[in-house]
Design an enzyme around this catalytic site. Structure first.
Site, mmCIF file in Angstrom:
data_model
loop_
_atom_site.group_PDB
_atom_site.id
_atom_site.type_symbol
_atom_site.label_atom_id
_atom_site.label_comp_id
_atom_site.label_asym_id
_atom_site.label_seq_id
_atom_site.Cartn_x
_atom_site.Cartn_y
_atom_site.Cartn_z
ATOM 1 N N SER A 208 24.697 52.878 48.272
ATOM 2 C CA SER A 208 25.477 51.692 48.647
ATOM 3 C C SER A 208 26.421 51.932 49.821
ATOM 4 O O SER A 208 25.987 52.302 50.898
ATOM 5 C CB SER A 208 26.226 51.209 47.408
ATOM 6 O OG SER A 208 26.918 50.040 47.659
ATOM 7 N N ASP B 9 24.134 44.498 48.775
ATOM 8 C CA ASP B 9 24.417 43.712 47.573
ATOM 9 C C ASP B 9 25.863 43.213 47.543
ATOM 10 O O ASP B 9 26.322 42.674 46.553
ATOM 11 C CB ASP B 9 24.050 44.472 46.286
ATOM 12 C CG ASP B 9 24.895 45.703 46.044
ATOM 13 O OD1 ASP B 9 25.671 46.084 46.939
ATOM 14 O OD2 ASP B 9 24.774 46.291 44.950
ATOM 15 N N ASN C 32 35.265 42.317 45.691
ATOM 16 C CA ASN C 32 34.633 43.124 46.739
ATOM 17 C C ASN C 32 33.366 42.488 47.330
ATOM 18 O O ASN C 32 32.739 43.054 48.209
ATOM 19 C CB ASN C 32 34.323 44.529 46.213
ATOM 20 C CG ASN C 32 33.349 44.528 45.037
ATOM 21 O OD1 ASN C 32 32.516 43.642 44.894
ATOM 22 N ND2 ASN C 32 33.457 45.545 44.185
ATOM 23 N N ARG D 136 43.288 51.618 36.157
ATOM 24 C CA ARG D 136 42.016 51.919 35.473
ATOM 25 C C ARG D 136 41.389 53.161 36.100
ATOM 26 O O ARG D 136 41.589 53.420 37.294
ATOM 27 C CB ARG D 136 41.040 50.741 35.546
ATOM 28 C CG ARG D 136 40.725 50.268 36.944
ATOM 29 C CD ARG D 136 39.675 49.172 36.963
ATOM 30 N NE ARG D 136 38.325 49.702 36.835
ATOM 31 C CZ ARG D 136 37.622 50.206 37.855
ATOM 32 N NH1 ARG D 136 38.127 50.259 39.083
ATOM 33 N NH2 ARG D 136 36.414 50.664 37.655
ATOM 34 N N THR E 234 33.403 55.429 39.882
ATOM 35 C CA THR E 234 32.584 56.039 40.934
ATOM 36 C C THR E 234 33.261 57.210 41.650
ATOM 37 O O THR E 234 32.626 57.901 42.430
ATOM 38 C CB THR E 234 32.198 54.997 42.011
ATOM 39 O OG1 THR E 234 33.391 54.560 42.651
ATOM 40 C CG2 THR E 234 31.486 53.799 41.426
ATOM 41 N N ARG F 104 42.710 54.129 39.721
ATOM 42 C CA ARG F 104 43.024 53.069 40.677
ATOM 43 C C ARG F 104 44.205 52.241 40.186
ATOM 44 O O ARG F 104 44.332 51.967 38.988
ATOM 45 C CB ARG F 104 41.833 52.141 40.877
ATOM 46 C CG ARG F 104 40.621 52.840 41.443
ATOM 47 C CD ARG F 104 39.695 51.872 42.161
ATOM 48 N NE ARG F 104 38.416 52.503 42.456
ATOM 49 C CZ ARG F 104 38.196 53.322 43.487
ATOM 50 N NH1 ARG F 104 39.167 53.608 44.327
ATOM 51 N NH2 ARG F 104 37.014 53.869 43.677
HETATM 52 C C1 16G Z 1 30.195 49.983 41.640
HETATM 53 C C2 16G Z 1 29.785 48.695 40.984
HETATM 54 C C3 16G Z 1 30.724 47.581 41.396
HETATM 55 C C4 16G Z 1 32.147 47.979 41.102
HETATM 56 C C5 16G Z 1 32.489 49.320 41.685
HETATM 57 C C6 16G Z 1 33.831 49.782 41.165
HETATM 58 C C7 16G Z 1 27.539 47.938 40.475
HETATM 59 C C8 16G Z 1 26.181 47.635 41.027
HETATM 60 N N1 16G Z 1 28.446 48.323 41.378
HETATM 61 O O1 16G Z 1 30.055 49.902 43.028
HETATM 62 O O2 16G Z 1 30.387 46.445 40.659
HETATM 63 O O3 16G Z 1 33.042 47.032 41.617
HETATM 64 O O4 16G Z 1 31.517 50.268 41.290
HETATM 65 O O5 16G Z 1 34.088 51.067 41.614
HETATM 66 O O6 16G Z 1 27.791 47.840 39.284
HETATM 67 P P1 16G Z 1 35.264 51.928 40.982
HETATM 68 O O7 16G Z 1 34.976 52.057 39.500
HETATM 69 O O8 16G Z 1 35.229 53.197 41.720
HETATM 70 O O9 16G Z 1 36.530 51.167 41.229
HETATM 71 MG MG MG Z 2 26.178 48.009 47.335
#
Ligand code: 16G
Ligand code: MG
Length: 562
Positions: A67, A288, A391, A520, A524, A529
């Site tokens: 992504s 996306d 986002n 939270r 990823t 955050r």
């Molecule tokens: C991922 C998620 C997105 C979410 C983001 C949060 C999918 C396809 N993508 O990109 O929806 O907003 O993670 O990231 O589910 P974070 O947990 O690092 O804040």
């Molecule tokens: Mg994406």
């Protein structure tokens, strides 16, 4: 499991040893890491996809993308037969599979799982997996690893669909399982023809020659830019200028893309004062996510951001208007009365002003934790459910019953009042259901819907942006010893652990008018955050900073010795 199958798995997996000392986890959006350590993970996800296909007796998808991450990262995720994300029940198995230390351990995990899930594993049942990847240079060799994983399961076949946006692959998996042609030309044909249908029904005719019929799109130097170059030639009534299409020297996601634009609130590379007043949009690296922006008169790098919340608001307004036309006027004559339940789904990151606006429209607004799978599931409970993350990831889901009702209304109106406003409303809603991706948020189809609605309303980006004024907000991230120590509830707005932290946050919030703040653990990144909102930018910054300090005090490295 047959002997030949076991030995094939042992032999093939020994060619893909897992990296030493690294634990991977199937997070909110699949596995993601530096591409150099992902071969073994992707190979194993190939196995997982084959098992998922056997279990569901349907076609599944496997997408290789990271992504909006930097170009040296990559990732892999599975698309379920419905076109949605992999069932959450299978995520722990994905983790076990990916982290098995040896071929023997891998085999025994598979054996156990196949037995537990009663997966038809006799070599008779066949499995089919559609493969897609984005434009990352590492994609090709990782795709090979996925193919090896798939072919280590008897009866499983992989169909390589080449370079695709993530939502295209989701769309194709869904289409394939519904018996619809699942090719890229079919995808482009469906979205361009439903766009044309909406444009043809614009109240005063399409206004092609207005300067406003051009949108300038930042393709993040990724797959979305490349695909948009093809799609734009199939459209009438809209001019798309693509920048950062991936053809030049620019690096994927480097100072470009929806994530950068939304978080930094500055122009992406290749945009600046020469774009003042133009309607601009930005896709993320796998297309996306979509956000819009414009460059205000007094600026060369700062932007006026039109984020996912405002896209949601625009969609909600249009759908509500069309439903009103369809159900209010002349409804007494219809045999097809149906109260379509329209609802919207947001996360705690939605700007408070957007939630107020949507509630003022009389809409039901519900909240879920971050991550597409959560929003999608809730939106599917409405007749028409619109979901968006701030986002820029979101879509509109139409239930089977609302689609049947719309078809029936349309047929009825065509025979009794052809050309009426109600008939047009029915056609528009049906066109929206075909244009907008029913499987997942899709920047290309959302872009076309935004453009069609703006033309329909005869609105500039400025008019749209003024629907409501965003409350000033600030996002920060804090490195902590163990982010899993934070446990949240109420769609992530309340931290129940560590004890005492929520009370301390509440005490900070109370100091600021219109203050709102939550913490939270990221799904990823290895960070916590912090999101804060308040009446002024200074107040939002101060609130975010003081809560970040609290997080550090409760969980930071300073307290790790306790
Ligand atoms: C991922 C998620 C997105 C979410 C983001 C949060 C999918 C396809 N993508 O990109 O929806 O907003 O993670 O990231 O589910 P974070 O947990 O690092 O804040
Ligand atoms: Mg994406």
């Amino acid at each position: 499991m047959k002997e030949e199958q076991s030995s094939l798995l042992l032999k093939s997996s020994s060619l893909f040893p897992p990296p030493q000392g690294v634990k991977v986890s199937y997070g909110t959006a699949g596995f993601r890491a530096d591409a150099s350590i992902l071969k073994s993970t992707v190979y194993r996800v190939g196995i997982l996809a084959a098992l998922r296909s056997l279990k569901t007796r349907s076609v599944v998808g496997l997408m290789i993308t990271a992504s909006h991450n930097k170009v040296t990262d990559n990732g892999v995720k599975i698309v379920d037969p419905s076109g949605g994300m992999l069932s959450q029940e299978w995520e722990p198995f994905a983790d076990q599979l990916a982290n098995a230390p040896t071929p023997e351990a891998l085999l025994s995990i598979i054996r156990e799982f196949v037995e537990k899930e009663k997966i038809p594993f006799d070599g008779v049942q066949s499995a089919e997996i559609l493969l897609g990847r984005d434009t990352r240079p590492s994609g090709e060799s990782l795709l090979e690893a996925a193919k090896q994983g798939i072919s280590s399961i008897f009866g499983a076949i992989a169909l390589d669909l080449g370079i695709l946006t993530t939502p295209q692959l989701h769309w194709m998996v869904r289409a394939r399982n519904k018996g619809i042609t699942a090719t890229e030309p079919a995808y482009f044909e469906q979205i361009s023809s439903s766009f044309r249908c909406l444009i043809d029904l614009i109240p005063n005719g399409a206004k092609i020659n207005k300067p406003d019929s051009t949108v300038v799109v930042d393709g993040a130097d990724g797959v979305g830019g490349e695909k948009l170059e093809v799609l734009k030639n199939m459209l009438t009534g809209l001019v798309i200028e693509v920048r950062n299409s991936g053809k030049g020297d620019g690096l994927l996601n480097d100072g470009v893309g929806a994530d950068y634009v939304q978080k930094e609130k500055v122009v992406p590379r290749g945009f600046g004062s020469h774009d003042i007043g133009l309607r601009c949009a930005s896709l993320d690296g796998d297309a996306d996510r979509l956000v819009y922006f414009s460059v205000p008169a007094d600026s060369s790098s700062k932007i006026d951001l039109v984020d996912g919340d405002k896209i949601l608001s625009l969609f909600a307004l249009f759908i509500k208007e069309q439903l009103n036309i369809l159900t209010k006027e002349g409804n007494e004559k219809s045999n097809n009365n149906f109260e379509a339940h329209l609802g919207v789904v947001q996360t705690a990151y939605a700007n408070g002003a957007s939630t107020n606006y949507l509630k003022q429209l009389g809409l039901e607004v519900i909240f879920t934790p971050t991550g597409v799978k959560h929003l999608h599931e809730k939106a599917a409970q409405f007749d028409i459910g619109i979901y968006f993350e701030a986002n820029g990831h979101g879509t509109i889901l139409f239930s089977e019953s609302v689609l049947s009702w719309l078809e029936a209304r349309h047929n009825e109106l065509t025979s009794v009042s052809e050309g009426s406003e109600q008939q047009k409303a029915a056609i528009r809603l049906l066109a929206v259901s075909k244009l907008i991706n029913q499987a997942v948020g899709d920047a290309l189809s959302c872009l076309l819907l935004v453009e069609a609605i703006l033309q329909h309303m005869d609105w500039s980006i400025h008019k749209w942006s003024e629907l409501y004024q965003d409350l000033p907000s600030r996002q920060l991230k804090v490195k902590v010893v163990d982010r899993t120590a934070i446990v949240t509830t109420n769609a992530e707005t309340v931290a129940v652990s560590p004890p005492g932290i929520q009370e301390a946050i509440d005490a900070e919030i109370a100091k600021y008018p219109k203050g709102r703040c939550f913490i939270r653990p990221s799904g990823t990144e290895d960070v916590v955050r912090v999101y804060a909102e308040a009446a002024t930018q200074e107040a939002a910054d101060n609130l975010a900073n003081s809560v970040a300090k609290l997080v550090d005090r409760f969980l930071g490295f300073g307290s790790s010795g306790q």
